[in-house]
Structure formats: C-alpha cells, structure tokens
Design a protein around this motif. Sequence first.
Motif, PDB file in Angstrom:
ATOM      1  N   MET A   1     -22.851 -11.325 -49.622  1.00  0.00           N
ATOM      2  CA  MET A   1     -23.521 -12.599 -49.842  1.00  0.00           C
ATOM      3  C   MET A   1     -22.580 -13.748 -49.506  1.00  0.00           C
ATOM      4  SD  MET A   1     -25.328 -14.032 -53.319  1.00  0.00           S
ATOM      5  CE  MET A   1     -25.927 -15.713 -53.442  1.00  0.00           C
ATOM      6  N   ALA A   2     -23.105 -14.782 -48.877  1.00  0.00           N
ATOM      7  CA  ALA A   2     -22.287 -15.938 -48.515  1.00  0.00           C
ATOM      8  C   ALA A   2     -21.848 -16.695 -49.763  1.00  0.00           C
ATOM      9  CB  ALA A   2     -23.078 -16.870 -47.600  1.00  0.00           C
ATOM     10  N   THR A   3     -20.689 -17.339 -49.664  1.00  0.00           N
ATOM     11  CA  THR A   3     -20.209 -18.162 -50.778  1.00  0.00           C
ATOM     12  C   THR A   3     -21.209 -19.268 -51.058  1.00  0.00           C
ATOM     13  OG1 THR A   3     -17.927 -17.723 -50.165  1.00  0.00           O
ATOM     14  CG2 THR A   3     -18.340 -19.630 -51.594  1.00  0.00           C
ATOM     15  N   SER A   4     -21.572 -19.451 -52.316  1.00  0.00           N
ATOM     16  CA  SER A   4     -22.579 -20.441 -52.680  1.00  0.00           C
ATOM     17  C   SER A   4     -22.030 -21.372 -53.753  1.00  0.00           C
ATOM     18  CB  SER A   4     -23.839 -19.737 -53.195  1.00  0.00           C
ATOM     19  OG  SER A   4     -24.778 -20.682 -53.652  1.00  0.00           O
ATOM     20  N   THR A  43     -31.475 -18.791 -53.475  1.00  0.00           N
ATOM     21  CA  THR A  43     -30.288 -18.049 -53.902  1.00  0.00           C
ATOM     22  C   THR A  43     -30.000 -16.866 -52.979  1.00  0.00           C
ATOM     23  OG1 THR A  43     -31.614 -16.655 -55.382  1.00  0.00           O
ATOM     24  CG2 THR A  43     -30.637 -18.652 -56.333  1.00  0.00           C
ATOM     25  N   GLY A  45     -28.508 -16.366 -50.072  1.00  0.00           N
ATOM     26  CA  GLY A  45     -27.205 -16.130 -49.458  1.00  0.00           C
ATOM     27  C   GLY A  45     -27.337 -15.856 -47.971  1.00  0.00           C
ATOM     28  N   ASN A  46     -26.435 -15.057 -47.434  1.00  0.00           N
ATOM     29  CA  ASN A  46     -26.333 -14.851 -45.995  1.00  0.00           C
ATOM     30  C   ASN A  46     -27.176 -13.663 -45.534  1.00  0.00           C
ATOM     31  OD1 ASN A  46     -25.214 -15.833 -43.575  1.00  0.00           O
ATOM     32  ND2 ASN A  46     -23.794 -14.109 -43.514  1.00  0.00           N
TER      33      ASN A  46
END
Length: 251
Positions: A1-4, A43, A45-46
């Motif tokens: 998951m991308a940094t959020s 929410t 993410g990537n």
Amino acid sequence: MATSYRDYTSPNTQFTYDMRNNLFFKKDDQNFIDSLGIAQLNTLGNSSLLDIFLTTGNVVEPHIHQNASELVYCIAGEAIVSLINPFTNQLLNYNIKPRQVANIPLGWWHYEMALTDDTHLLAIFDAPTPEVIFGSDILRLTPASVWAHTYCLDEAKVKETFAPLTKTVVIGPPVGCQQQGQLPDRAASSQYPYYGYSSQLPDSYGYYDANYVQQGGYGQHPVYQQPTGYPQYGTNPYHTGYTPQPVYPSY
C-alpha cells in the motif's frame, strides 16, 4: 500500500464500496466492466480493480497500461490472456480458469478473450488510477495516410477497413458486427490442467439477484455514497481524455 497521510479520524474516510455503483463500460447485460479506484474508495492506496464480465468470444480489446502492471484473476468461466513480450517479440497466450492468474507487466500490449459464457475476471492494478491506451483509438486516430505511407499500404483500403471504428471499442466485437473470428484453440493455448470448477456465479455474489435488479441497476444501487464530481465513462480516468503517447520498454 502506498504511504498515506489521510486523516483516518475524518468522517469522510471510506473503508468499503459497492462496485456496482461505478460502471466503467457496458456493451450489453452480459458484457460489462465495473471499476474501483481511489476516487471511489479513498483509503485504497496504490491499487485499483476492474471487475469484468464476458460471454463467449467477447474480448477486452488490445491495449496498454502506461502506468500500471495488471494481474488478471479468473473467478468463473474461462479466458485466454494474450500479451506481447517486447523483449522477445513473442505473442504469449495463457488460458486461465477459476483460481488461476496471468500477469501483464507495465506497458505491455495485451488483451483478454472469454472462451465460455459467464466468464468473470478480476483485473488488479498497482496504481490508484491506471491509465490506458486502447488499440481502437490508435487505429482510428492515426491518419490513414500515415498507415499507408509507413507500411506501404493502399490508403483507400486502410480508410475502408478502419471506417467502422468511430469510437473506443473497449469490449469487442462491437454491437452489430457480422464478422466473427475463430476462437483460439483451448488445447493449444492451455497452460494448466482443467480443474472442473463451475462457471456459474454463486448467489452470494449478488450481481444477478432479484433485489438488486428491482432497485434499477447501475448507478441507482443506494449502498454507499460516491465522492461527488467523479466522471462517468468517456471522461473516466481509466478511459480516454489523454493524448496517446508511445510506450517503449526500458532496457
């Protein structure tokens, strides 16, 4: 998951979504695609998804994703996933059935064809909004004179051949097409043994249940509220609205 850096205490934070509320493309009641991206589920993410339903002989037309790899998972039915390896110039065909996958690296030319009715595929991307360039757009938007001059073709025949392509196809053949090509040979293309999984969707999927149909179909299923201002098909970020750019493999 991308940094959020999302504020997960916000009342606008979303953790669930009904993909039936976001129709990406519909050819008919048996051939359509629903989509899920960060615009629907903030929410996420990537990653992102396409939920694909096809009947025999229907094809998600040849295309590339210039910013994402794609993992195709077969839920039901049977399909051939075809891709061109730009490093070997080979056309690869992978026959997938339920619980089997095929992977397409970023920027590779590919397409998917259903070999049975009730084929259900899930396309998973490693980008929150995957970009796409469809083959039908390349064919119809490139001037016939360029095709003819570049490849020493008859310009009049090129124009005649591509004249029916007046818009992006997405799922082919287009409605009303009288020319049906021969389906690929299962035996020649299969990479796996047949496990005998049923191609029938269980009732738990809810895509064909009477309660859903009575609620009016796509765009009227009042489960979750969509973010406002999300474009529909035609300006959908999965679709056009870009200037086609050549995509070359990195060496």
